[in-house]
Design a protein around this motif. Structure first.
Motif, short mmCIF file in Angstrom:
data_model
loop_
_atom_site.label_atom_id
_atom_site.label_comp_id
_atom_site.label_asym_id
_atom_site.label_seq_id
_atom_site.Cartn_x
_atom_site.Cartn_y
_atom_site.Cartn_z
N ASP A 1 -0.12 15.77 6.95
CA ASP A 1 -1.04 14.64 7.07
C ASP A 1 -0.29 13.32 7.00
O ASP A 1 -0.67 12.34 7.67
N PHE A 2 0.78 13.28 6.21
CA PHE A 2 1.54 12.04 6.10
C PHE A 2 2.11 11.63 7.46
O PHE A 2 2.02 10.47 7.85
N ARG B 1 0.84 -1.20 0.00
CA ARG B 1 0.00 0.00 0.00
C ARG B 1 0.87 1.25 0.00
O ARG B 1 1.67 1.46 0.91
N ALA B 2 0.70 2.05 -1.03
CA ALA B 2 1.58 3.20 -1.24
C ALA B 2 0.83 4.51 -1.06
O ALA B 2 -0.40 4.57 -1.22
N VAL B 3 1.59 5.56 -0.74
CA VAL B 3 1.03 6.90 -0.60
C VAL B 3 1.93 7.88 -1.33
O VAL B 3 3.15 7.66 -1.44
N GLN C 1 -0.73 -0.69 -4.60
CA GLN C 1 -2.05 -0.08 -4.45
C GLN C 1 -1.86 1.32 -3.86
O GLN C 1 -1.38 1.47 -2.73
N PHE C 2 -2.20 2.34 -4.63
CA PHE C 2 -2.05 3.73 -4.19
C PHE C 2 -3.34 4.16 -3.50
O PHE C 2 -4.39 4.30 -4.13
N LEU C 3 -3.26 4.37 -2.18
CA LEU C 3 -4.46 4.66 -1.40
C LEU C 3 -4.77 6.14 -1.30
O LEU C 3 -5.93 6.53 -1.20
N SER C 4 -3.73 6.98 -1.31
CA SER C 4 -4.01 8.39 -1.06
C SER C 4 -2.86 9.27 -1.51
O SER C 4 -1.77 8.80 -1.80
N SER C 5 -3.17 10.58 -1.56
CA SER C 5 -2.15 11.61 -1.78
C SER C 5 -2.22 12.57 -0.61
O SER C 5 -3.31 13.05 -0.27
N PHE C 6 -1.07 12.85 0.02
CA PHE C 6 -1.06 13.62 1.27
C PHE C 6 -0.22 14.90 1.15
O PHE C 6 0.68 15.00 0.31
#
Length: 676
Positions: free
Chosen positions: A432-433, A396-398, A423-428
């Motif tokens: 937030d990261f 799981r990548a961000v 799997q790219f779950l989000s952009s921060f």
């Protein structure tokens, strides 16, 4: 921007390494037309003080970051929902806003005029009417959904399933302002930790989308003291207990019914991997049904399942959420089931599942819909064909970007195409990261971060070679790259037969080539399972007329496979041992035996041979055998079409009569090929 430059830019932003000759061929334009279009677009960019598109000395196109930002903004503006999507969005807006909503609010949300809103309201009214709900209208206040809360949440779940538009982050943000995607992903991660499992990629996407919408309504209704509406049986599940603890750690205030409904969303989610063997008393009956299902499967397919206890546990991990979905009439996301079945070689299992699932349907007192049967057949077949190598879950990548939302989105979309293994779950944002980094396995970032996670610092715009180089580094870091050994072997072979002026550059080029080949390799076309004659060759057929002992007949039937290094002696030994057992079931009809075994017992490649005896042979459990089909298969489900054809042959008396009259292997092969 005209259509021509739009088409050119679409290609250049995805493949900046493309050469002019390829571009002209792909677009059907001349070099002059392409250069003119780019120069014309560059003139517009200069007036807006945006850097131009240039070509470097290698012929690659350089598309500046500012151009991508502009294109991303325009893309957002042109993503206009269809009529049906607007009706669905309008319905969801009314679900997540429990107060009355005015036409002005709806007009602003949808970005359309009041006349269009009036038409959309009519469509929405027809949509929610199917759930025994209605639109309540007040001249002063506006519109509100009225009816059973249970049906409202049923509508919410179905809308998410049917309309991918809700996965758009900008839409989801507008519909669930009080709940951040970061908090939702953190909640899912904590549930996985407490339950010692991980949800499948599809379930994770479904939870990411549905939970914020449910929370938006549930929090607002709970503040008003919403009455209990859910009469389910989920409070005795571990999911409910853990969720009850986790919700108390947040600022979300939920009534017991909304907490139960949220529990149900987790209960219906498919599990990729369960990291504990702990089981629950409530699953005892389902375990018994699965045991019966697997027994029937073995009898009907002649497949011997290895490590049956673990296999049944994996089926339980899938069937448990499926039963909750069926019991409460809920769906899970949008699966491209056709491609799943075709790609996995398990299409033929669908019909078999209709029979195997009947006892479970009787227990539930509900029928399994076709999409659940298709999914179960895929899952069943996948587990069989991957007993030695179970597919790994995607890391799981961000993405962390300091250039703003639009550029972050462009980077994420680019990386998603480059890394299908992730799997790219989000952009921060950076802030937030740091708050939620524990929920991810790796991070792509435009600036260095203080984190223990594997991090890859990237430029928002990368050349083709930079992308391939990044791909190599990432897959190598994660241990899922098979290129290194192949490169070293190839390099050794090349250096053995030629002079290499620069080993370093050659090695780099080989890496690029193999990575590109692996990334772009087409999926095997497995829509149609192979027929019997795909595996049975004319020289694999033996015809005998003399009387023979059954052990010698089986050995003679296996000989062509041994001679062609398809099986070893171990295959024959295990088959003979099986046939001696009182309950041996490897027979079709009265005249056919199909010796077969598992991969570790001497199977090296795939193939089928055939022995035809003019005189009946007495086997331990069958007296009149005249046909022996030894089966050698690495994939335990790939042979199912061939098995069905053998079954048809074995029960067709006219075919058998004609078959026994033939003596030449060539004519026998042609006769079987014509029949199948």
């Amino acid at each position: 921007m005209n259509e021509r430059i739009r088409n050119i830019l679409t290609i250049l932003t995805k493949r900046p390494e493309i050469k002019m000759a390829e571009l002209t061929a792909e677009l059907g334009l001349t070099r002059r037309q392409i250069n003119y279009a780019i120069n014309q677009f560059n003139s517009e960019l200069i007036t807006q003080k945006i850097p131009s598109i240039e070509r470097n000395h290698a012929g690659d196109f350089n598309v500046p970051l500012e151009v991508l930002q502009m294109l991303a903004t325009q893309q957002k503006q042109t993503m206009i929902p269809s009529d049906d999507e607007r009706a669905a969005l309008l319905s969801m807006f009314l679900i997540t806003n429990i107060e009355y909503v005015s036409v002005d609010h709806l007009s602003e949300f949808l970005g359309v005029g009041k006349t269009t809103v009036a038409e959309d309201l009519k469509r929405a009214d027809q949509l929610i009417l199917k759930y025994y709900l209605s639109l309540k209208y007040d001249r002063v206040k506006g519109y509100q959904i009225e009816g059973s809360e249970h049906k409202v949440l049923q509508l919410l779940a179905d809308l998410v399933k049917r309309y991918p538009v809700f996965k758009r982050e900008e839409m989801l943000g507008q519909l669930s302002i009080q709940v951040s995607k970061e908090e939702v992903i953190h909640l899912i991660h904590n549930m996985e930790q407490m339950l010692h499992l991980s949800y499948s990629d599809e379930s994770l996407e479904y939870l990411k989308t549905t939970l914020p919408l449910l929370l938006a309504r549930g929090i607002a209704e709970s503040k008003l003291g919403a009455a209990d509406f859910f009469e389910g049986e989920v409070r005795d599940t571990p999911e409910y207990r853990f969720l009850n603890v986790l919700i108390k750690e947040t600022e979300w205030q939920l009534s017991s019914s909304y907490l139960e409904w949220m529990t149900l969303l987790f209960l219906i989610s498919n599990i990729f991997e369960k990291k504990t063997t702990q089981e629950f008393d409530s699953d005892r009956r389902l375990k018994e049904l699965i045991h019966e299902m697997v027994t029937n499967f073995e009898q009907q397919t002649f497949i011997t399942i290895e490590d049956r206890e673990n296999f049944e546990r994996r089926i339980l991990n899938h069937l448990r959420p499926a039963c909750f979905r069926i019991k409460y009439n809920l769906s899970l996301g949008v699966y491209s089931l056709d491609s799943l079945i075709q790609d996995s070689n398990h299409a033929i299992l669908s019909d078999l599942m209709k029979e195997l699932i009947v006892p479970t349907e009787n227990w539930l007192r509900r029928a399994f819909p076709n999409d659940e049967l298709d999914l179960l057949s895929y899952y069943f077949g996948f587990q069989l064909s991957n007993q030695h190598l179970i597919k790994k879950q995607k890391p799981r990548a961000v993405v962390v970007c300091t250039n703003g939302v639009m550029v972050s989105k462009v980077i994420r979309e680019s990386l998603e195409k480059l890394f299908t293994e992730l799997q790219f779950l989000s952009s921060f944002s950076v802030r937030d990261f740091y708050q939620f980094e524990v929920d991810y396995d790796l991070v792509f970032t435009t600036i260095p971060l203080e984190t223990d996670l594997p991090q890859f610092i990237i430029d928002p715009i990368m050349t083709y070679k930079e992308q391939i180089s990044l791909r190599y580094r990432v897959l190598n870091e994660l241990g899922i790259n098979e290129v290194d050994q192949s490169v070293d072997r190839l390099l050794g072979i090349i250096q053995k037969y030629s002079d290499v002026s620069s080993s370093k550059e050659l090695k780099e080029e080989l890496q690029y080539f193999l990575l590109q080949e692996k990334q772009d390799s087409p999926l095997e076309n497995t829509k149609v399972l192979p027929a019997l004659t795909y595996y049975l060759k004319p020289n694999y057929i033996t015809v005998i007329e003399e009387e023979i002992l059954w052990e010698d007949a089986v050995a003679l039937a296996c000989k062509p496979l041994m001679d062609n290094q398809i099986i070893t002696e171990d295959f024959l030994s295990d088959c003979l041992q099986q046939i001696r057992q009182p309950n041996y079931a490897g027979y079709f009809g009265e005249k056919t035996c199909i010796p077969h075994t598992t991969v570790e017992h001497g199977i090296q490649r795939e193939g089928i041979s055939l022995l035809i005896s003019k005189k009946p042979i007495a086997f331990p459990n069958r007296k009149g055998i005249q046909i022996i089909f030894p089966l050698s298969f690495l994939d335990l489900t790939k042979h199912l079409k061939a098995i069905n054809q053998i079954a048809d042959i074995s029960t067709n008396q006219e075919f058998l009569k004609e078959l026994f009259s033939k003596n030449e292997t060539k004519s026998i092969y042609q006769f079987i090929r014509h029949f199948t």
